[in-house]
Design a protein around this motif. Structure first.
Motif, short mmCIF file in Angstrom:
data_model
loop_
_atom_site.label_atom_id
_atom_site.label_comp_id
_atom_site.label_asym_id
_atom_site.label_seq_id
_atom_site.Cartn_x
_atom_site.Cartn_y
_atom_site.Cartn_z
N GLU A 1 37.06 -26.53 -37.56
CA GLU A 1 36.60 -27.13 -38.69
C GLU A 1 36.09 -26.17 -39.76
O GLU A 1 36.37 -26.17 -41.03
CB GLU A 1 35.51 -28.34 -38.30
N ASN A 2 35.51 -25.20 -39.31
CA ASN A 2 34.89 -24.04 -40.24
C ASN A 2 35.96 -23.15 -40.91
O ASN A 2 36.11 -23.00 -41.93
CB ASN A 2 33.90 -23.04 -39.49
N ILE A 3 36.93 -22.95 -40.07
CA ILE A 3 38.27 -22.06 -40.58
C ILE A 3 38.98 -23.18 -41.52
O ILE A 3 39.25 -22.37 -42.69
CB ILE A 3 39.17 -21.75 -39.41
N VAL A 4 39.26 -24.41 -41.38
CA VAL A 4 39.83 -25.09 -42.22
C VAL A 4 38.86 -25.22 -43.47
O VAL A 4 39.62 -25.31 -44.56
CB VAL A 4 40.14 -26.69 -41.63
N ASN A 5 37.55 -25.57 -43.44
CA ASN A 5 36.92 -25.89 -44.52
C ASN A 5 36.68 -24.33 -45.17
O ASN A 5 36.43 -24.42 -46.54
CB ASN A 5 35.30 -26.12 -44.12
N PHE A 6 36.67 -23.21 -44.62
CA PHE A 6 36.74 -21.90 -45.41
C PHE A 6 37.96 -22.02 -46.27
O PHE A 6 37.77 -21.67 -47.38
CB PHE A 6 37.04 -20.85 -44.43
N ALA A 7 39.11 -22.33 -45.86
CA ALA A 7 40.22 -22.35 -46.92
C ALA A 7 40.30 -23.46 -48.09
O ALA A 7 40.25 -23.07 -49.13
CB ALA A 7 41.54 -22.67 -45.77
N LYS A 8 39.47 -24.65 -47.50
CA LYS A 8 39.37 -25.53 -48.67
C LYS A 8 38.19 -24.96 -49.70
O LYS A 8 38.35 -25.16 -50.88
CB LYS A 8 38.88 -26.82 -48.01
N MET A 9 37.22 -24.39 -49.15
CA MET A 9 36.17 -23.95 -49.85
C MET A 9 36.60 -22.97 -50.98
O MET A 9 36.16 -22.60 -51.88
CB MET A 9 34.82 -23.71 -49.31
#
Length: 184
Positions: free
Chosen positions: A167-175
């Motif tokens: 989830e953090n990796i996916v959110n890193f890309a989104k953020m």
């Protein structure tokens, strides 16, 4: 030993860049020069032993791919030898490790931002395993500091690790799309 290593490296880049150098935009090189507390050797010894050989290698790479940027990987606290690293012809420094001594990203940008493109800076040991608020705050600080005048590529300080929540990796890309935009 250093000269033999240089000879082997130049041979490798010769084979690679003779065939495809005109198409290459970035050439990665790497040697780790830092620890968490400072360079692994004194700045004087670095300038005497490493800089001339690394410059010869980077000049050779540029002769084969003049349009390419030299992307150099070195972990740790390398602030005290950054002038030497820049003198070798490095264009992009990876990673920026703000948790290491002397690697304050505001200071790095102020002193070297007109000479280097910074790559990294998002701490995988804290921000990328922490809360989304922690991650977003770190990303915002890195953009505010390293992206001040342009020349920042947002990325982890090292790599995405297996202990990071997906989830953090996916959110890193989104953020990154949200906070990673700055005006040069």
């Amino acid at each position: 030993l250093l000269d033999k290593t240089l000879e082997i490296q130049m041979g490798l880049y010769d084979v690679l860049l003779t065939e495809c150098g005109e198409y290459i935009q970035i050439v990665e090189t790497g040697d780790d020069y830092g620890t968490q507390r400072g360079p692994i050797i004194s700045p004087e010894l670095f300038n005497e032993m490493i800089v001339p050989r690394r410059k010869k290698l980077n000049d050779f790479i540029k002769s084969k791919a003049p349009q390419a940027k030299i992307f150099h990987h070195t972990c740790g606290s390398v602030y005290k030898i950054l002038d030497g690293i820049i003198a070798t012809g490095v264009d992009i420094l990876n990673p920026i490790q703000p948790s290491a001594d002397d690697m304050d990203t505001f200071r790095l940008q102020k002193e070297f931002g007109n000479k280097l493109i910074f790559h990294g800076g998002i701490d995988e040991q804290t921000a990328l395993i922490g809360s989304m608020d922690t991650l977003k705050k770190e990303m915002e600080v890195r953009v505010q500091s390293l992206g001040k005048e342009g020349g920042y590529i947002m990325a982890p300080t090292s790599n995405f690790m297996d202990d990071m929540p997906l989830e953090n990796i996916v959110n890193f890309a989104k953020m990154a799309k949200e906070v990673g935009v700055y005006v040069c």
